[in-house]
Design an enzyme around this catalytic site. Sequence first.
Site, PDB file in Angstrom:
ATOM      1  CE1 TYR A 296      55.569   9.935  97.980  1.00  0.00           C
ATOM      2  CE2 TYR A 296      53.232  10.663  98.311  1.00  0.00           C
ATOM      3  CZ  TYR A 296      54.650  10.963  98.114  1.00  0.00           C
ATOM      4  OH  TYR A 296      54.941  12.157  98.117  1.00  0.00           O
ATOM      5  CD  GLU A 369      40.243  28.831 111.919  1.00  0.00           C
ATOM      6  OE1 GLU A 369      39.748  29.634 112.365  1.00  0.00           O
ATOM      7  OE2 GLU A 369      41.228  29.429 111.274  1.00  0.00           O
TER       8      GLU A 369
END
Length: 411
Positions: A296, A369
């Site tokens: 990358y 979360e």
Amino acid sequence: MDDARAIEGQIIALRRRIHSNPELAFQERETANLVGEELKRMGIRVRAAVGRTGVVGILEGSFPGRVVALRADMDALPVKEPQGLEFASRKDGVMHACGHDGHVAMLLGAAMILAKHSTALHGTVKFLFQPAEEAAESGGGARLMIEDGAMKEPKVDYVFGLHVFTNFPSRTFALREGPVMAASGTFKIRILGRGGHGSAPHQTVDPVFVAAQVINALQGIRSRMLDPLAPSVVSVCSVHSGTRNNIIPDDAILEGTMRTLDEATRKQVATLIPRIAKSVCGTFGAKCEVELEDAYPVTANDPTVTKSVITLLNSIPGSRTLVVPPLLIAEDFSFFLREAPGAYYFLGTRNDKKGCTYPNHSSRFRLDEDILKYGSASLALLAFNFTRRRGQPHIGSLDKAGGQRRPRQSP
Ligand SMILES: [Zn+2]
Ligand SMILES: [Zn+2]
């Protein structure tokens, strides 16, 4: 943020559904189906099978404006998840250990917010659900999505993405202008010696001994040959040779990774690895074959865009924004940033009280979360502002942002 809070339950439910059904790179079929169904339910146009298992959603606003792309990667990792969570992986040996389940859920959350306010939205928002970020060895999914036209028709003006990261505390956005993640490449060095009996090394060319010298010498690149102020890494991460304690083998294979933050350093490293490996091998009478492969490129945030992004992220109540040094991890979001200016940022997920302390890729990686709604809010906020054509980025409620509605006209 109010909009994101209102749909927090839905975002968490989506994240848990995806977490329990993780799919490896280029196998994200059920995740892609789920994404497609959710987008259609919101009235968002869907293109499926973009870059094999990728999905593109297209939402047009009511005003003319720019095209902004938001990206989430969808793939899981070959990691065995320990039991315990009620929504733990149902697939043995596959786990969302890098938080991409959260990325998909957050981007769907952003889509819900933007779809709800499409009458106040300028331009077009494209939602890029990308496969195979983790599959650097096969080139990654971003490149394939670009080849399949994900950044065209309409052509994307700005692109944004985020990653959850345990290095930073929960509810913290972290980014910088310029290079934020490294260019990565791999190398494989095959050292060809001549085997024999372990008791008579003088009758052999011992590839194990030579490999040890090569490993040491390669560390001279970083410590003695490159500018100490140019960040880089050369790591030998795999050594394979031999079969038994008294047999000197014929060959040894070293494999590793190289990370750099600028093109000049990347070129230097790519030149030095074969030169050093070959001359060290030659010194001891061994031969060697070197293969180098780029994975990358550098993930480079556009400085002007990033300044505005920092201002916008700073306006999200309950969060904070840090400007951080670059990291030597690598991301194929870099390919999207070659197509359009934009920014990539981290969203911290470290929460000691909840036990969210293990690093990404660990089998004990756990997402806080609570951060999901912040991620959704941030993506929606960036899309909402960067689609607007002129003036300063708008910070404030979506209701006020509509302004004077103009008839849609060609840009
Ligand atoms: Zn990862
Ligand atoms: Zn990741």
